[in-house]
Scaffold this active site. Structure first.
Site, PDB file in Angstrom:
ATOM      1  N   SER A 125       0.738  -1.239   0.141  1.00  0.00           N
ATOM      2  CA  SER A 125       0.079   0.014   0.196  1.00  0.00           C
ATOM      3  C   SER A 125       1.022   1.240   0.013  1.00  0.00           C
ATOM      4  O   SER A 125       1.991   1.258   0.539  1.00  0.00           O
ATOM      5  CB  SER A 125      -0.950  -0.154   1.182  1.00  0.00           C
ATOM      6  N   TYR A 149      -1.639  -0.582  10.666  1.00  0.00           N
ATOM      7  CA  TYR A 149      -1.890  -1.179   9.511  1.00  0.00           C
ATOM      8  C   TYR A 149      -0.927  -0.979   8.675  1.00  0.00           C
ATOM      9  O   TYR A 149      -0.371  -2.048   7.734  1.00  0.00           O
ATOM     10  CB  TYR A 149      -3.233  -0.508   8.749  1.00  0.00           C
ATOM     11  N   LYS A 153       2.133  -3.787   6.669  1.00  0.00           N
ATOM     12  CA  LYS A 153       2.491  -3.817   5.192  1.00  0.00           C
ATOM     13  C   LYS A 153       4.060  -3.752   4.980  1.00  0.00           C
ATOM     14  O   LYS A 153       4.707  -4.657   4.441  1.00  0.00           O
ATOM     15  CB  LYS A 153       1.742  -2.580   4.397  1.00  0.00           C
TER      16      LYS A 153
HETATM   17  P1  NAD Z   1     -11.219  -6.684   1.454  1.00  0.00           P
HETATM   18  O1  NAD Z   1     -11.307  -6.782   2.924  1.00  0.00           O
HETATM   19  O2  NAD Z   1     -12.236  -6.642   0.652  1.00  0.00           O
HETATM   20  O3  NAD Z   1     -10.333  -8.074   1.095  1.00  0.00           O
HETATM   21  C1  NAD Z   1      -9.781  -8.952   1.784  1.00  0.00           C
HETATM   22  C2  NAD Z   1     -10.107 -10.430   1.846  1.00  0.00           C
HETATM   23  O4  NAD Z   1      -9.173 -11.114   2.597  1.00  0.00           O
HETATM   24  C3  NAD Z   1     -11.500 -10.500   2.349  1.00  0.00           C
HETATM   25  O5  NAD Z   1     -12.201 -11.257   1.424  1.00  0.00           O
HETATM   26  C4  NAD Z   1     -11.240 -11.091   3.818  1.00  0.00           C
HETATM   27  O6  NAD Z   1     -12.337 -12.045   4.300  1.00  0.00           O
HETATM   28  C5  NAD Z   1      -9.780 -11.942   3.531  1.00  0.00           C
HETATM   29  N1  NAD Z   1      -9.187 -12.184   4.614  1.00  0.00           N
HETATM   30  C6  NAD Z   1      -8.760 -11.252   5.668  1.00  0.00           C
HETATM   31  N2  NAD Z   1      -8.408 -12.109   6.622  1.00  0.00           N
HETATM   32  C7  NAD Z   1      -7.977 -13.238   6.191  1.00  0.00           C
HETATM   33  C8  NAD Z   1      -7.315 -14.437   6.770  1.00  0.00           C
HETATM   34  N3  NAD Z   1      -6.796 -14.456   7.934  1.00  0.00           N
HETATM   35  N4  NAD Z   1      -7.490 -15.556   6.147  1.00  0.00           N
HETATM   36  C9  NAD Z   1      -8.088 -15.679   4.745  1.00  0.00           C
HETATM   37  N5  NAD Z   1      -8.639 -14.579   4.386  1.00  0.00           N
HETATM   38  C10 NAD Z   1      -8.718 -13.697   5.151  1.00  0.00           C
HETATM   39  O7  NAD Z   1      -9.783  -5.773   1.031  1.00  0.00           O
HETATM   40  P2  NAD Z   1      -9.419  -5.387  -0.465  1.00  0.00           P
HETATM   41  O8  NAD Z   1      -9.790  -3.767  -0.447  1.00  0.00           O
HETATM   42  O9  NAD Z   1      -9.809  -6.316  -1.262  1.00  0.00           O
HETATM   43  O10 NAD Z   1      -7.803  -5.554  -0.173  1.00  0.00           O
HETATM   44  C11 NAD Z   1      -7.061  -6.261  -0.597  1.00  0.00           C
HETATM   45  C12 NAD Z   1      -5.698  -6.183  -0.026  1.00  0.00           C
HETATM   46  O11 NAD Z   1      -5.263  -5.084  -0.683  1.00  0.00           O
HETATM   47  C13 NAD Z   1      -5.515  -5.872   1.416  1.00  0.00           C
HETATM   48  O12 NAD Z   1      -4.568  -6.865   1.870  1.00  0.00           O
HETATM   49  C14 NAD Z   1      -5.614  -4.485   1.763  1.00  0.00           C
HETATM   50  O13 NAD Z   1      -4.750  -4.395   2.737  1.00  0.00           O
HETATM   51  C15 NAD Z   1      -4.616  -4.266   0.384  1.00  0.00           C
HETATM   52  N6  NAD Z   1      -4.910  -2.881  -0.093  1.00  0.00           N
HETATM   53  C16 NAD Z   1      -6.229  -2.434   0.025  1.00  0.00           C
HETATM   54  C17 NAD Z   1      -6.445  -0.988  -0.166  1.00  0.00           C
HETATM   55  C18 NAD Z   1      -7.784  -0.458  -0.348  1.00  0.00           C
HETATM   56  O14 NAD Z   1      -7.898   0.721  -0.232  1.00  0.00           O
HETATM   57  N7  NAD Z   1      -8.763  -1.263  -0.710  1.00  0.00           N
HETATM   58  C19 NAD Z   1      -5.119  -0.148  -0.506  1.00  0.00           C
HETATM   59  C20 NAD Z   1      -3.939  -0.577  -0.548  1.00  0.00           C
HETATM   60  C21 NAD Z   1      -3.746  -2.000  -0.142  1.00  0.00           C
HETATM   61  C1  WQD Z   2      -9.579   9.754   1.276  1.00  0.00           C
HETATM   62  C2  WQD Z   2      -9.942  11.307   1.710  1.00  0.00           C
HETATM   63  C3  WQD Z   2     -10.192  11.423   4.100  1.00  0.00           C
HETATM   64  C4  WQD Z   2     -14.237   9.375   4.346  1.00  0.00           C
HETATM   65  C5  WQD Z   2      -6.704   4.703   2.950  1.00  0.00           C
HETATM   66  C6  WQD Z   2      -5.628   4.081   3.601  1.00  0.00           C
HETATM   67  C7  WQD Z   2      -4.666   3.767   2.687  1.00  0.00           C
HETATM   68  C8  WQD Z   2      -5.094   2.728   1.573  1.00  0.00           C
HETATM   69  C9  WQD Z   2      -6.435   3.432   1.002  1.00  0.00           C
HETATM   70  C10 WQD Z   2      -5.110   0.464   2.516  1.00  0.00           C
HETATM   71  C11 WQD Z   2      -9.195  11.699   2.849  1.00  0.00           C
HETATM   72  C12 WQD Z   2     -11.464  11.898   3.026  1.00  0.00           C
HETATM   73  C13 WQD Z   2     -12.772   9.895   3.836  1.00  0.00           C
HETATM   74  C14 WQD Z   2     -15.184  10.318   4.662  1.00  0.00           C
HETATM   75  C15 WQD Z   2     -13.810  12.203   4.138  1.00  0.00           C
HETATM   76  N1  WQD Z   2      -5.681   1.405   2.041  1.00  0.00           N
HETATM   77  N2  WQD Z   2     -12.698  11.450   3.590  1.00  0.00           N
HETATM   78  N3  WQD Z   2     -14.784  11.659   4.503  1.00  0.00           N
HETATM   79  O1  WQD Z   2      -7.006   7.665   3.727  1.00  0.00           O
HETATM   80  O2  WQD Z   2      -6.371   8.335   1.501  1.00  0.00           O
HETATM   81  O3  WQD Z   2      -6.226   6.084   2.433  1.00  0.00           O
HETATM   82  O4  WQD Z   2      -7.191   3.989   1.993  1.00  0.00           O
HETATM   83  O5  WQD Z   2      -3.913   0.152   2.403  1.00  0.00           O
HETATM   84  O6  WQD Z   2      -3.572   2.956   3.442  1.00  0.00           O
HETATM   85  O7  WQD Z   2      -5.117   5.249   4.673  1.00  0.00           O
HETATM   86  O8  WQD Z   2      -8.249   6.785   1.837  1.00  0.00           O
HETATM   87  O9  WQD Z   2     -10.805   6.929   1.415  1.00  0.00           O
HETATM   88  O10 WQD Z   2     -10.128   6.841   3.821  1.00  0.00           O
HETATM   89  O11 WQD Z   2      -9.875   9.132   2.452  1.00  0.00           O
HETATM   90  O12 WQD Z   2     -13.628  13.423   4.063  1.00  0.00           O
HETATM   91  O13 WQD Z   2     -16.140  10.062   5.407  1.00  0.00           O
HETATM   92  O14 WQD Z   2     -11.267  11.288   1.989  1.00  0.00           O
HETATM   93  O15 WQD Z   2     -10.102  12.476   5.039  1.00  0.00           O
HETATM   94  O16 WQD Z   2      -9.066  12.998   2.559  1.00  0.00           O
HETATM   95  P1  WQD Z   2      -7.074   7.322   2.303  1.00  0.00           P
HETATM   96  P2  WQD Z   2      -9.795   7.312   2.440  1.00  0.00           P
END
Ligand code: NAD
Ligand code: WQD
Length: 339
Positions: A125, A149, A153
């Site tokens: 991330s 979190y 990562k």
């Molecule tokens: P999500 O929660 O929709 O998907 C994660 C999946 O992992 C879920 O289906 C959950 O049930 C499963 N899971 C969690 N813990 C588990 C375990 N112990 N064993 C087996 N399965 C498990 O999230 P997402 O948005 O699809 O994100 C996928 C990956 O990408 C995550 O690792 C997340 O940290 C990373 N990521 C997400 C974002 C974002 O903003 N969505 C951004 C950067 C990185």
């Molecule tokens: C975006 C903008 C908030 C909700 C997060 C994780 C990052 C990655 C992606 C996993 C910010 C604003 C949000 C609301 C708002 N995830 N906001 N009102 O914080 O950029 O990133 O998700 O790896 O690690 O930190 O995403 O969607 O939470 O926020 O004003 O109700 O929207 O303050 O400026 P963020 P976000």
């Protein structure tokens, strides 16, 4: 046909990646404990692709589940999405995140070693860049994640870097902010409870599930005073995994990390505007205080993804908003009320 283990494959990014993998001719095997997802997502992937998807319910923190899985299939590679991702919760319950994300990943890597599977793509991330780097973020910058979190990562990246000596071939993809859904509107982001992220909060407000969106802060050092982020369409992100997998299966790289973002920043007000255009109606919103930990602005330098993988994004914020809105409009309660 190559078997690809997709941990967390029932989740938001995972389910979209299943479609992209199937379209590329891979056979994905989903391993998920469904702690943050629904089996309906898999049915929908089957509807979209016309292909039956193998699903093993299990937990990456359980060696016995992993042994059963690796005994049942021969994998050419792993895409490791499984993890918990709520930043605020990770601060309140750090142990849960260290156990699930870090201990779970190490157990997965140990199972891969036992069963001689060496290729892995890891969901990292943008949060690993921390709060001291200038934007745009480049892969060579020093890491320094701030929330628990993000730290989970970062240490998993270090583990994979070390596992090069164990014969691992791995790529950490550092995602920026994914938004949008499959064009069919059949799969999409399905947060449990009150959404933490901006886009699902906007779509839930538009569909009447939330009364009002609070925009956190209007006095940041940006042109309109609201935070600027790099949003990437989940279809582009899913395709990035397929491109990265093709690359990983053909090259011995040891370890590398690559940003997957649009390299373009949008402010919170610009995101709201894109959704208003998509929905043809106003979003009910107001300004509120800043949210702890938010940085003024950041976005990706996406040069490395282009140079190494030949990957570039195709969709802009308007298409992300249109597709996210389609998903929410067709599924006001996510996967809950169907089947
Ligand atoms: P999500 O929660 O929709 O998907 C994660 C999946 O992992 C879920 O289906 C959950 O049930 C499963 N899971 C969690 N813990 C588990 C375990 N112990 N064993 C087996 N399965 C498990 O999230 P997402 O948005 O699809 O994100 C996928 C990956 O990408 C995550 O690792 C997340 O940290 C990373 N990521 C997400 C974002 C974002 O903003 N969505 C951004 C950067 C990185
Ligand atoms: C975006 C903008 C908030 C909700 C997060 C994780 C990052 C990655 C992606 C996993 C910010 C604003 C949000 C609301 C708002 N995830 N906001 N009102 O914080 O950029 O990133 O998700 O790896 O690690 O930190 O995403 O969607 O939470 O926020 O004003 O109700 O929207 O303050 O400026 P963020 P976000």
């Amino acid at each position: 046909m190559k078997n690809i283990l997709v941990t967390g494959g029932a989740g938001y990014i995972g389910s979209h990646t299943l479609v992209a993998l199937i379209e590329e001719g891979y056979r994905p095997i989903v391993f998920d404990n469904f702690s943050n997802s629904s089996a309906v997502a898999i049915k929908r992937v089957e509807e979209i692709t016309g292909v039956e998807v193998e699903v093993i319910k299990g937990d990456i923190t359980r060696d016995e589940d992993l042994d059963l899985l690796f005994n049942a299939f021969e994998f050419s590679g792993v895409i490791h999405f499984a993890g918990l991702k709520a930043v605020g919760e990770s601060e309140r319950e750090p142990l849960k995140y260290w156990v699930n994300n870090v201990d779970g990943s190490i157990k997965l890597f140990a199972a891969m070693k036992r069963f001689d599977v060496k290729n892995i793509i890891f969901s990292s991330s943008a949060t690993v860049y921390g709060d001291r780097n200038p934007f745009p973020y480049k892969e060579g910058m020093p890491l320094g994640a701030v929330p628990v979190y993000g730290k989970t990562k970062e240490v998993i990246e270090y583990a994979l870097m070390n596992l090069k000596a164990d014969g691992f071939n791995s790529l950490a993809l550092r995602y920026f902010n994914p938004v949008g859904s499959h064009k069919s509107g059949k799969i999409g982001e399905n947060p449990q409870g009150i959404p933490n992220n901006l886009a699902p909060f906007i779509t839930q407000t538009l569909v009447g599930k939330r009364e009002k969106l609070t925009v956190f802060g209007n006095d940041y050092n940006t042109p309109d005073g609201t935070n600027i982020r790099d949003y990437i369409h989940v279809l582009d992100l899913a395709r990035a995994h397929v491109v990265a997998l093709n690359y990983l299966l053909e090259n011995e790289i040891g370890f590398d990390a690559i940003n997957i973002g649009s390299a373009k920043g949008y402010s919170n007000l610009e995101v709201i505007e894109a959704f208003e255009k998509a929905a043809g109606t106003k979003v009910n919103w107001e300004f509120g205080p800043r949210r702890a930990g938010d940085l003024d602005e950041y976005f990706a330098d996406a040069t490395k993804a282009k140079e190494v993988l030949g990957f570039e994004v195709e969709y802009d914020i308007e298409e992300m908003a249109a597709d996210a809105w389609k998903w929410q409009r067709l599924n006001p309660n996510g996967f809950e009320e169907v089947e």
